[in-house]
Design an enzyme around this catalytic site. Sequence first.
Site, mmCIF file in Angstrom:
data_model
loop_
_atom_site.group_PDB
_atom_site.id
_atom_site.type_symbol
_atom_site.label_atom_id
_atom_site.label_comp_id
_atom_site.label_asym_id
_atom_site.label_seq_id
_atom_site.Cartn_x
_atom_site.Cartn_y
_atom_site.Cartn_z
ATOM 1 N N HIS A 416 4.414 3.213 -3.035
ATOM 2 C CA HIS A 416 5.244 3.817 -1.998
ATOM 3 C C HIS A 416 4.669 5.135 -1.491
ATOM 4 O O HIS A 416 5.146 5.686 -0.486
ATOM 5 C CB HIS A 416 6.671 4.045 -2.529
ATOM 6 C CG HIS A 416 7.737 3.659 -1.565
ATOM 7 N ND1 HIS A 416 7.707 4.005 -0.234
ATOM 8 C CD2 HIS A 416 8.881 2.934 -1.718
ATOM 9 C CE1 HIS A 416 8.770 3.538 0.377
ATOM 10 N NE2 HIS A 416 9.507 2.869 -0.501
ATOM 11 N N ARG A 417 3.649 5.649 -2.130
ATOM 12 C CA ARG A 417 3.023 6.873 -1.640
ATOM 13 C C ARG A 417 2.147 6.612 -0.418
ATOM 14 O O ARG A 417 1.946 7.521 0.414
ATOM 15 C CB ARG A 417 2.157 7.507 -2.745
ATOM 16 C CG ARG A 417 2.929 7.996 -3.956
ATOM 17 C CD ARG A 417 1.985 8.458 -5.053
ATOM 18 N NE ARG A 417 1.132 7.374 -5.537
ATOM 19 C CZ ARG A 417 0.213 7.501 -6.496
ATOM 20 N NH1 ARG A 417 0.014 8.696 -7.053
ATOM 21 N NH2 ARG A 417 -0.523 6.470 -6.893
#
Length: 445
Positions: A416-417
């Site tokens: 998700h980064r």
Amino acid sequence: MPQVLEFKLPDLGEGLTEAEIVRWLVEVGDVVAIDQPVVEVETAKAMVEVPCPYGGVVTARFGEEGKELPVGAPLLTVAVGTVEPSGSTAESGSGTGAAGAESSGSGKVLVGYGTGAPPVRRRRVRPEGLSAPAAAPAAPATSVVPDRVRGPVAVVSPLVRKLARQHDLDLRQLSGSGPDGLILRADVESAIRSVAEAPQQAAVTDQASAGPAGERIPLRGVRGAVADKLARSRREIPDATCWVDADATELMAARAAMNGAGGPGAGPKVSVLALLARICTAALARYPELNSTVDQEAREIVRLSGVHLGFAAQTERGLVVPVVRDAQGRNTESIGAEITRLTEAARTGTLKPAELTGGTFTLNNYGVFGVDGSTPIINHPEAAMLGVGRIVPKPWVHQGELAVRRVVQLSLTFDHRVCDGGTAGGFLRYVADCVEQPAVLLRTL
């Protein structure tokens, strides 16, 4: 004069720090040539035959089969300058003599890793020992008796001596509580009780430290490497998973048409995995955020230009992930051929370390195990993994009517980064569209 050179486990590259001895290829007393493989080891990446940079007679081996050795630990010693196992020395014109011993070995680099120039330890060879050399036995561990108990034993009573003999006690190891250190009967009886209680205390301690009872299997080799990588992935990557069911009927029909075209001798069959891999490369071209990695120290996302596509392969040695290099420039047939080659190498344990590292995206076809779905763990330090379940007939609404179609579940786990759900969803939806309508893929070919 012959010299004995010590060959140490070389740096195997790819960050590997240890290896397990699988099989010795030479015995003590064998004559070996320069760069002859002497031992087969298993690293966390692959099975490797390690060649020795020296030529001569093997005088010792270090480590039994099944033992793990760190890089730099001694593997074996070679008597250089002697090429006759009978013990007679001979001048060598191939660099294996004493003069050749002054060099740093063959200097050759092995495929996938380098031998480097292992430091050597020289010692003189016993002339009579070269015909049947053997490793010197390790010196047994001995306890050193303190100087204070090397003199006469401070015992007066014959009963005390007799009691000690009956219980196999060494009076030199006891400290007397009597005047001037005199050993009393109470001292001997106390020692007897201590000896009797020691096994019970050890058993209790061992049981407490051992934890739950049961079979214990060391986490080493491939299994250990996989465990470390998966744990690191869960520890460092904030992953999320999205999934979708897709109608794969048209994809399977297209595959059948490809494999039926041209008749016999038209080439190898196109696999479902090869088709999905080609779909992934097209999807990554549209969503490059998922072909990236995170430099945590620099706090930067690194977008990668090449797609090095890994695929999960289950072998007898455990799960491995071979890598198809530069998959973005390959067509379906090329990807399929490389997958076939790497899969066979994985099954035979001949994958090179370089063929198991450097992946940028992984495709995991767990449907071969008969399951529909999963939440894959990202192959650190990559940013995403596509999981594919089994393709099975299911009720499906097709063109407004209920029909039996070939359905597959697709799962995408992503970091998700590197992107948000919209990008991950777009990637997965494009993959599903290509599965349902293979003609969509033609736009990007």
